[in-house]
Design a protein around this motif. Structure first.
Motif, PDB file in Angstrom:
ATOM      1  N   GLY A  25       0.832  -1.208   0.000  1.00  0.00           N
ATOM      2  CA  GLY A  25       0.000   0.000   0.000  1.00  0.00           C
ATOM      3  C   GLY A  25       0.864   1.255   0.000  1.00  0.00           C
ATOM      4  N   LEU A  26       1.908   1.218   0.816  1.00  0.00           N
ATOM      5  CA  LEU A  26       2.837   2.353   0.882  1.00  0.00           C
ATOM      6  C   LEU A  26       3.566   2.530  -0.453  1.00  0.00           C
ATOM      7  CD1 LEU A  26       3.777   4.429   2.979  1.00  0.00           C
ATOM      8  CD2 LEU A  26       5.671   2.896   3.554  1.00  0.00           C
ATOM      9  N   ALA A  27       3.937   1.391  -1.064  1.00  0.00           N
ATOM     10  CA  ALA A  27       4.633   1.446  -2.361  1.00  0.00           C
ATOM     11  C   ALA A  27       3.728   2.068  -3.423  1.00  0.00           C
ATOM     12  CB  ALA A  27       5.082   0.051  -2.781  1.00  0.00           C
ATOM     13  N   VAL A  28       2.432   1.716  -3.395  1.00  0.00           N
ATOM     14  CA  VAL A  28       1.482   2.292  -4.355  1.00  0.00           C
ATOM     15  C   VAL A  28       1.373   3.791  -4.121  1.00  0.00           C
ATOM     16  CG1 VAL A  28      -0.980   2.396  -4.971  1.00  0.00           C
ATOM     17  CG2 VAL A  28       0.157   0.181  -4.743  1.00  0.00           C
ATOM     18  N   GLY A  79      13.994   1.983  -8.617  1.00  0.00           N
ATOM     19  CA  GLY A  79      13.768   2.548  -7.290  1.00  0.00           C
ATOM     20  C   GLY A  79      13.074   1.503  -6.442  1.00  0.00           C
ATOM     21  N   PRO A  80      13.250   1.582  -5.108  1.00  0.00           N
ATOM     22  CA  PRO A  80      12.753   0.496  -4.250  1.00  0.00           C
ATOM     23  C   PRO A  80      11.232   0.332  -4.258  1.00  0.00           C
ATOM     24  CG  PRO A  80      13.580   2.328  -2.939  1.00  0.00           C
ATOM     25  CD  PRO A  80      13.970   2.604  -4.352  1.00  0.00           C
ATOM     26  N   TRP A  81      10.491   1.431  -4.394  1.00  0.00           N
ATOM     27  CA  TRP A  81       9.019   1.311  -4.313  1.00  0.00           C
ATOM     28  C   TRP A  81       8.449   0.666  -5.571  1.00  0.00           C
ATOM     29  CZ3 TRP A  81       7.663   1.627   0.437  1.00  0.00           C
ATOM     30  CH2 TRP A  81       8.309   2.514   1.308  1.00  0.00           C
ATOM     31  N   ALA A  82       8.829   1.180  -6.731  1.00  0.00           N
ATOM     32  CA  ALA A  82       8.359   0.556  -7.977  1.00  0.00           C
ATOM     33  C   ALA A  82       8.923  -0.861  -8.098  1.00  0.00           C
ATOM     34  CB  ALA A  82       8.772   1.400  -9.181  1.00  0.00           C
ATOM     35  N   VAL A 110       5.719 -12.519  -0.514  1.00  0.00           N
ATOM     36  CA  VAL A 110       5.947 -11.105  -0.855  1.00  0.00           C
ATOM     37  C   VAL A 110       6.871 -10.474   0.195  1.00  0.00           C
ATOM     38  CG1 VAL A 110       4.846  -8.832  -0.970  1.00  0.00           C
ATOM     39  CG2 VAL A 110       3.848 -10.757  -2.200  1.00  0.00           C
ATOM     40  N   LEU A 111       6.623 -10.825   1.466  1.00  0.00           N
ATOM     41  CA  LEU A 111       7.459 -10.273   2.536  1.00  0.00           C
ATOM     42  C   LEU A 111       8.923 -10.701   2.366  1.00  0.00           C
ATOM     43  CD1 LEU A 111       7.736  -8.767   5.241  1.00  0.00           C
ATOM     44  CD2 LEU A 111       7.126 -10.872   6.411  1.00  0.00           C
ATOM     45  N   ASN A 112       9.156 -11.997   2.154  1.00  0.00           N
ATOM     46  CA  ASN A 112      10.536 -12.493   2.073  1.00  0.00           C
ATOM     47  C   ASN A 112      11.245 -12.012   0.815  1.00  0.00           C
ATOM     48  OD1 ASN A 112       9.687 -13.920   4.272  1.00  0.00           O
ATOM     49  ND2 ASN A 112       9.583 -15.884   3.240  1.00  0.00           N
ATOM     50  N   MET A 113      10.627 -12.265  -0.327  1.00  0.00           N
ATOM     51  CA  MET A 113      11.341 -12.033  -1.581  1.00  0.00           C
ATOM     52  C   MET A 113      11.191 -10.601  -2.074  1.00  0.00           C
ATOM     53  SD  MET A 113      10.885 -15.664  -3.523  1.00  0.00           S
ATOM     54  CE  MET A 113       9.243 -16.083  -2.995  1.00  0.00           C
ATOM     55  N   GLY A 114       9.997 -10.007  -1.873  1.00  0.00           N
ATOM     56  CA  GLY A 114       9.794  -8.654  -2.374  1.00  0.00           C
ATOM     57  C   GLY A 114      10.317  -7.596  -1.421  1.00  0.00           C
ATOM     58  N   ILE A 115       9.953  -7.716  -0.148  1.00  0.00           N
ATOM     59  CA  ILE A 115      10.249  -6.637   0.789  1.00  0.00           C
ATOM     60  C   ILE A 115      11.604  -6.828   1.464  1.00  0.00           C
ATOM     61  CG2 ILE A 115       9.422  -5.448   2.866  1.00  0.00           C
ATOM     62  CD1 ILE A 115       6.548  -6.349   1.785  1.00  0.00           C
TER      63      ILE A 115
END
Lengths: 224, 100
Positions: A25-28, A79-82, A110-115
Protein backbone atom coordinates in the motif's frame (compact mmCIF):
# COMPACT_ATOMS: atom_id res chain seq x y z
CA UNK A 1 12.25 -19.97 -2.09
CA UNK A 2 8.55 -19.83 -2.93
CA UNK A 3 6.74 -21.18 0.13
CA UNK A 4 3.85 -23.54 -0.75
CA UNK A 5 0.56 -23.84 1.16
CA UNK A 6 0.87 -25.93 4.30
CA UNK A 7 4.39 -24.96 5.41
CA UNK A 8 3.33 -21.98 7.51
CA UNK A 9 0.70 -21.62 10.23
CA UNK A 10 -2.35 -19.39 9.84
CA UNK A 11 -1.18 -16.71 12.30
CA UNK A 12 2.26 -16.45 10.65
CA UNK A 13 0.71 -16.17 7.19
CA UNK A 14 -1.80 -13.62 8.44
CA UNK A 15 0.86 -11.48 10.12
CA UNK A 16 3.09 -11.64 7.04
CA UNK A 17 0.13 -10.74 4.85
CA UNK A 18 -0.63 -7.71 7.03
CA UNK A 19 2.97 -6.47 6.86
CA UNK A 20 3.14 -7.08 3.11
CA UNK A 21 -0.21 -5.41 2.44
CA UNK A 22 0.92 -2.33 4.39
CA UNK A 23 4.23 -2.20 2.52
CA UNK A 24 2.57 -2.67 -0.88
CA UNK A 25 0.00 0.00 0.00
CA UNK A 26 2.84 2.35 0.88
CA UNK A 27 4.63 1.45 -2.36
CA UNK A 28 1.48 2.29 -4.36
CA UNK A 29 1.18 5.61 -2.49
CA UNK A 30 4.86 6.45 -3.04
CA UNK A 31 4.77 5.49 -6.71
CA UNK A 32 1.41 7.08 -7.53
CA UNK A 33 1.93 9.80 -10.10
CA UNK A 34 5.60 9.01 -10.23
CA UNK A 35 6.22 6.82 -13.28
CA UNK A 36 6.67 8.91 -16.41
CA UNK A 37 6.27 7.71 -19.98
CA UNK A 38 9.81 6.31 -19.93
CA UNK A 39 9.41 4.33 -16.72
CA UNK A 40 6.08 2.61 -17.39
CA UNK A 41 7.35 0.34 -20.20
CA UNK A 42 10.52 -0.23 -18.19
CA UNK A 43 8.43 -1.63 -15.32
CA UNK A 44 6.82 -4.07 -17.76
CA UNK A 45 10.07 -5.20 -19.34
CA UNK A 46 11.70 -5.52 -15.91
CA UNK A 47 8.87 -7.82 -14.73
CA UNK A 48 9.12 -9.89 -17.93
CA UNK A 49 12.88 -10.26 -17.47
CA UNK A 50 12.60 -11.22 -13.80
CA UNK A 51 9.89 -13.77 -14.54
CA UNK A 52 11.93 -15.36 -17.34
CA UNK A 53 15.19 -15.32 -15.39
CA UNK A 54 13.52 -16.85 -12.31
CA UNK A 55 12.68 -19.93 -14.39
CA UNK A 56 16.34 -20.67 -15.05
CA UNK A 57 17.18 -22.96 -12.17
CA UNK A 58 20.92 -23.54 -12.06
CA UNK A 59 22.30 -26.63 -10.31
CA UNK A 60 24.36 -26.12 -7.16
CA UNK A 61 26.07 -28.66 -4.90
CA UNK A 62 24.17 -31.36 -3.04
CA UNK A 63 21.46 -32.14 -5.60
CA UNK A 64 19.92 -28.70 -5.20
CA UNK A 65 19.19 -25.87 -7.61
CA UNK A 66 18.78 -22.14 -7.25
CA UNK A 67 17.41 -19.36 -9.37
CA UNK A 68 17.64 -15.61 -9.78
CA UNK A 69 15.43 -13.52 -7.49
CA UNK A 70 15.79 -10.09 -9.06
CA UNK A 71 14.42 -8.01 -6.19
CA UNK A 72 17.57 -5.91 -5.80
CA UNK A 73 17.96 -5.61 -9.57
CA UNK A 74 14.41 -4.17 -9.82
CA UNK A 75 15.07 -1.79 -6.91
CA UNK A 76 18.27 -0.44 -8.47
CA UNK A 77 16.68 -0.05 -11.88
CA UNK A 78 13.29 1.37 -10.87
CA UNK A 79 13.77 2.55 -7.29
CA UNK A 80 12.75 0.50 -4.25
CA UNK A 81 9.02 1.31 -4.31
CA UNK A 82 8.36 0.56 -7.98
CA UNK A 83 10.73 -2.41 -7.56
CA UNK A 84 8.46 -3.89 -4.87
CA UNK A 85 5.44 -3.47 -7.14
CA UNK A 86 7.22 -5.34 -9.95
CA UNK A 87 8.15 -8.16 -7.56
CA UNK A 88 4.56 -8.39 -6.27
CA UNK A 89 3.30 -8.62 -9.86
CA UNK A 90 5.71 -11.45 -10.67
CA UNK A 91 4.97 -13.31 -7.41
CA UNK A 92 1.19 -13.00 -7.88
CA UNK A 93 1.38 -14.42 -11.41
CA UNK A 94 3.65 -17.24 -10.25
CA UNK A 95 1.18 -18.10 -7.48
CA UNK A 96 -2.07 -17.91 -9.46
CA UNK A 97 -1.06 -19.12 -12.92
CA UNK A 98 1.90 -21.41 -12.18
CA UNK A 99 1.14 -22.74 -8.65
CA UNK A 100 4.61 -21.61 -7.58
CA UNK A 101 4.17 -20.36 -4.02
CA UNK A 102 0.95 -21.06 -2.13
CA UNK A 103 -2.06 -18.74 -2.10
CA UNK A 104 -2.18 -18.77 1.70
CA UNK A 105 1.58 -18.03 1.80
CA UNK A 106 1.45 -15.18 -0.72
CA UNK A 107 1.91 -12.56 2.01
CA UNK A 108 4.93 -14.43 3.36
CA UNK A 109 6.43 -14.80 -0.10
CA UNK A 110 5.95 -11.10 -0.86
CA UNK A 111 7.46 -10.27 2.54
CA UNK A 112 10.54 -12.49 2.07
CA UNK A 113 11.34 -12.03 -1.58
CA UNK A 114 9.79 -8.65 -2.37
CA UNK A 115 10.25 -6.64 0.79
CA UNK A 116 13.15 -8.23 2.71
CA UNK A 117 14.91 -9.09 -0.56
CA UNK A 118 14.08 -5.90 -2.43
CA UNK A 119 13.94 -3.24 0.24
CA UNK A 120 16.50 -4.86 2.52
CA UNK A 121 18.78 -5.48 -0.43
CA UNK A 122 18.43 -1.89 -1.63
CA UNK A 123 19.12 -0.52 1.83
CA UNK A 124 22.30 -2.63 2.00
CA UNK A 125 23.23 -1.46 -1.51
CA UNK A 126 22.89 2.21 -0.57
CA UNK A 127 24.76 1.65 2.69
CA UNK A 128 27.66 -0.08 0.92
CA UNK A 129 27.69 2.54 -1.82
CA UNK A 130 28.05 5.23 0.83
CA UNK A 131 31.09 3.50 2.33
CA UNK A 132 32.93 3.10 -0.97
CA UNK A 133 34.54 5.75 -3.17
CA UNK A 134 32.32 6.74 -6.11
CA UNK A 135 33.36 4.63 -9.09
CA UNK A 136 31.94 1.94 -11.38
CA UNK A 137 33.92 -0.68 -9.43
CA UNK A 138 32.25 0.38 -6.19
CA UNK A 139 28.85 0.28 -7.88
CA UNK A 140 29.32 -3.33 -8.97
CA UNK A 141 30.89 -4.34 -5.65
CA UNK A 142 27.93 -2.85 -3.74
CA UNK A 143 25.42 -4.41 -6.19
CA UNK A 144 26.99 -7.86 -5.99
CA UNK A 145 27.34 -7.88 -2.22
CA UNK A 146 23.83 -6.51 -1.70
CA UNK A 147 22.43 -9.08 -4.18
CA UNK A 148 24.02 -11.86 -2.14
CA UNK A 149 22.67 -10.29 1.07
CA UNK A 150 19.16 -9.92 -0.40
CA UNK A 151 18.86 -13.68 -1.07
CA UNK A 152 20.45 -14.66 2.23
CA UNK A 153 18.24 -12.23 4.19
CA UNK A 154 15.14 -13.54 2.41
CA UNK A 155 16.13 -17.08 3.42
CA UNK A 156 16.52 -15.96 7.05
CA UNK A 157 13.01 -14.47 6.97
CA UNK A 158 11.70 -17.71 5.47
CA UNK A 159 13.47 -19.79 8.16
CA UNK A 160 12.01 -17.62 10.94
CA UNK A 161 8.50 -18.06 9.52
CA UNK A 162 8.98 -21.83 9.30
CA UNK A 163 10.20 -21.94 12.90
CA UNK A 164 7.40 -19.68 14.22
CA UNK A 165 4.91 -21.94 12.43
CA UNK A 166 6.29 -24.96 14.29
CA UNK A 167 7.24 -26.61 10.98
CA UNK A 168 10.91 -27.06 11.85
CA UNK A 169 13.00 -25.94 14.85
CA UNK A 170 14.98 -22.74 14.28
CA UNK A 171 18.31 -24.34 15.23
CA UNK A 172 17.82 -26.75 12.30
CA UNK A 173 16.02 -24.73 9.67
CA UNK A 174 17.99 -21.47 10.04
CA UNK A 175 21.48 -22.84 9.33
CA UNK A 176 20.06 -25.12 6.61
CA UNK A 177 18.33 -22.23 4.80
CA UNK A 178 21.29 -19.86 5.17
CA UNK A 179 23.72 -22.57 4.05
CA UNK A 180 22.00 -23.31 0.77
CA UNK A 181 21.00 -19.71 -0.01
CA UNK A 182 24.49 -18.37 0.69
CA UNK A 183 25.51 -20.44 -2.34
CA UNK A 184 22.48 -19.43 -4.44
CA UNK A 185 23.25 -15.81 -3.49
CA UNK A 186 26.53 -16.01 -5.40
CA UNK A 187 24.51 -16.76 -8.54
CA UNK A 188 22.26 -13.81 -7.68
CA UNK A 189 25.29 -11.52 -7.41
CA UNK A 190 26.70 -12.68 -10.75
CA UNK A 191 23.40 -12.34 -12.64
CA UNK A 192 22.60 -8.95 -11.04
CA UNK A 193 26.02 -7.54 -11.97
CA UNK A 194 25.84 -8.94 -15.52
CA UNK A 195 22.36 -7.49 -16.08
CA UNK A 196 23.38 -4.08 -14.65
CA UNK A 197 26.56 -4.08 -16.75
CA UNK A 198 24.53 -4.78 -19.91
CA UNK A 199 22.20 -1.88 -19.05
CA UNK A 200 25.14 0.44 -18.36
CA UNK A 201 26.34 -0.22 -21.91
CA UNK A 202 22.98 -0.09 -23.70
CA UNK A 203 21.09 2.54 -21.68
CA UNK A 204 23.59 4.31 -19.37
CA UNK A 205 20.97 6.99 -18.64
CA UNK A 206 18.96 4.45 -16.60
CA UNK A 207 21.82 4.10 -14.11
CA UNK A 208 22.92 7.73 -14.16
CA UNK A 209 22.16 8.09 -10.44
CA UNK A 210 24.98 5.63 -9.73
CA UNK A 211 27.31 5.65 -12.70
CA UNK A 212 28.80 8.61 -14.59
CA UNK A 213 27.24 9.02 -18.04
CA UNK A 214 29.43 9.92 -20.98
CA UNK A 215 27.60 12.51 -23.10
CA UNK A 216 27.61 12.86 -26.89
CA UNK A 217 30.47 15.34 -26.71
CA UNK A 218 32.52 12.89 -24.68
CA UNK A 219 32.10 14.95 -21.53
CA UNK A 220 31.18 13.09 -18.38
CA UNK A 221 27.92 14.15 -16.81
CA UNK A 222 27.20 13.20 -13.27
CA UNK A 223 23.87 13.37 -11.61
CA UNK A 224 23.86 14.13 -7.92
CA UNK B 1 12.70 3.73 -33.62
CA UNK B 2 14.76 5.64 -31.05
CA UNK B 3 17.38 4.12 -28.78
CA UNK B 4 15.20 3.73 -25.65
CA UNK B 5 12.51 1.92 -27.66
CA UNK B 6 15.03 -0.38 -29.32
CA UNK B 7 16.42 -1.21 -25.87
CA UNK B 8 12.96 -2.00 -24.44
CA UNK B 9 11.94 -4.23 -27.35
CA UNK B 10 15.30 -6.01 -27.37
CA UNK B 11 15.11 -6.60 -23.62
CA UNK B 12 11.58 -7.99 -24.01
CA UNK B 13 12.59 -10.30 -26.85
CA UNK B 14 15.67 -11.39 -24.90
CA UNK B 15 13.48 -12.27 -21.88
CA UNK B 16 11.03 -14.09 -24.12
CA UNK B 17 13.85 -16.03 -25.80
CA UNK B 18 15.22 -17.02 -22.39
CA UNK B 19 11.77 -18.24 -21.31
CA UNK B 20 11.00 -20.13 -24.52
CA UNK B 21 14.36 -21.56 -25.55
CA UNK B 22 16.44 -21.81 -22.38
CA UNK B 23 13.95 -22.41 -19.53
CA UNK B 24 13.02 -25.92 -20.84
CA UNK B 25 16.64 -26.88 -20.07
CA UNK B 26 16.65 -25.43 -16.53
CA UNK B 27 17.70 -27.71 -13.68
CA UNK B 28 14.84 -29.81 -12.33
CA UNK B 29 16.60 -30.39 -9.02
CA UNK B 30 14.69 -29.18 -5.94
CA UNK B 31 15.35 -25.53 -5.07
CA UNK B 32 16.86 -24.38 -1.79
CA UNK B 33 13.65 -24.42 0.28
CA UNK B 34 12.40 -27.69 -1.29
CA UNK B 35 15.71 -29.36 -0.50
CA UNK B 36 15.67 -28.15 3.11
CA UNK B 37 12.08 -29.40 3.42
CA UNK B 38 13.05 -32.82 2.02
CA UNK B 39 16.12 -33.15 4.22
CA UNK B 40 14.31 -32.14 7.40
CA UNK B 41 11.14 -34.05 6.72
CA UNK B 42 8.47 -31.42 6.20
CA UNK B 43 8.10 -31.46 2.42
CA UNK B 44 4.90 -33.53 2.56
CA UNK B 45 3.18 -30.65 4.39
CA UNK B 46 3.26 -28.61 1.21
CA UNK B 47 1.67 -31.09 -1.14
CA UNK B 48 -1.87 -29.72 -1.20
CA UNK B 49 -2.31 -26.37 -2.90
CA UNK B 50 -5.08 -24.06 -1.74
CA UNK B 51 -5.53 -22.49 -5.19
CA UNK B 52 -7.08 -25.04 -7.57
CA UNK B 53 -7.01 -23.21 -10.90
CA UNK B 54 -3.44 -22.65 -12.04
CA UNK B 55 -3.29 -22.47 -15.84
CA UNK B 56 0.26 -23.82 -16.06
CA UNK B 57 0.91 -25.82 -12.86
CA UNK B 58 4.66 -26.32 -12.31
CA UNK B 59 5.47 -24.17 -15.35
CA UNK B 60 4.01 -26.68 -17.77
CA UNK B 61 1.40 -26.51 -20.44
CA UNK B 62 -0.18 -29.94 -20.30
CA UNK B 63 -1.51 -30.10 -23.86
CA UNK B 64 1.48 -30.98 -26.04
CA UNK B 65 3.26 -34.33 -26.05
CA UNK B 66 6.70 -32.78 -26.17
CA UNK B 67 7.80 -31.63 -22.68
CA UNK B 68 10.01 -28.93 -24.18
CA UNK B 69 7.04 -27.45 -26.02
CA UNK B 70 5.00 -27.55 -22.79
CA UNK B 71 7.71 -25.71 -20.88
CA UNK B 72 8.27 -23.19 -23.69
CA UNK B 73 4.57 -22.32 -23.99
CA UNK B 74 4.20 -21.88 -20.22
CA UNK B 75 7.41 -19.86 -19.92
CA UNK B 76 6.66 -17.61 -22.88
CA UNK B 77 3.09 -16.94 -21.73
CA UNK B 78 4.21 -16.15 -18.19
CA UNK B 79 6.87 -13.75 -19.38
CA UNK B 80 4.41 -11.83 -21.55
CA UNK B 81 1.79 -11.87 -18.81
CA UNK B 82 4.22 -10.56 -16.17
CA UNK B 83 5.34 -7.81 -18.55
CA UNK B 84 1.79 -6.85 -19.44
CA UNK B 85 0.59 -6.84 -15.82
CA UNK B 86 3.47 -4.64 -14.60
CA UNK B 87 3.02 -2.32 -17.59
CA UNK B 88 -0.70 -1.91 -16.80
CA UNK B 89 0.14 -1.29 -13.14
CA UNK B 90 2.71 1.34 -14.13
CA UNK B 91 0.23 2.92 -16.52
CA UNK B 92 -2.42 3.15 -13.77
CA UNK B 93 0.06 4.85 -11.46
CA UNK B 94 1.58 7.13 -14.08
CA UNK B 95 1.55 10.92 -14.08
CA UNK B 96 -0.73 11.25 -17.07
CA UNK B 97 -3.30 8.94 -15.54
CA UNK B 98 -3.39 10.87 -12.29
CA UNK B 99 -3.72 14.18 -14.08
CA UNK B 100 -6.84 12.96 -15.87
Amino acid sequence: MHIPDGFLSGPVNLAAFAVSAAAVGLAVKKTNGDPNEKEVPLMGVCAAFIFAAQMLNFPIAGGTSGHFLGALFAAILLGPWAGILVMVTVLAIQCLIFSDGGLTAVGSNVLNMGIVGGFGGFWAFRFLLGLLPRSPKSFYAASGLAAWLSVTAASVACALELAWSGTSPLRIVLPAMIGVHAVIGVGEAVITCCALSAISKLRPDLLSAYLPVRGESGAIHEQA
Amino acid sequence: MNRPKIFLWSALFFSLAVAVFISPFASSRPDGLEKVAETHGFSEKGETAAWRFPVFPDYEWKSARNPFVNAAVAGGSGTLLAGLAAWILGKLLSKRNRAR
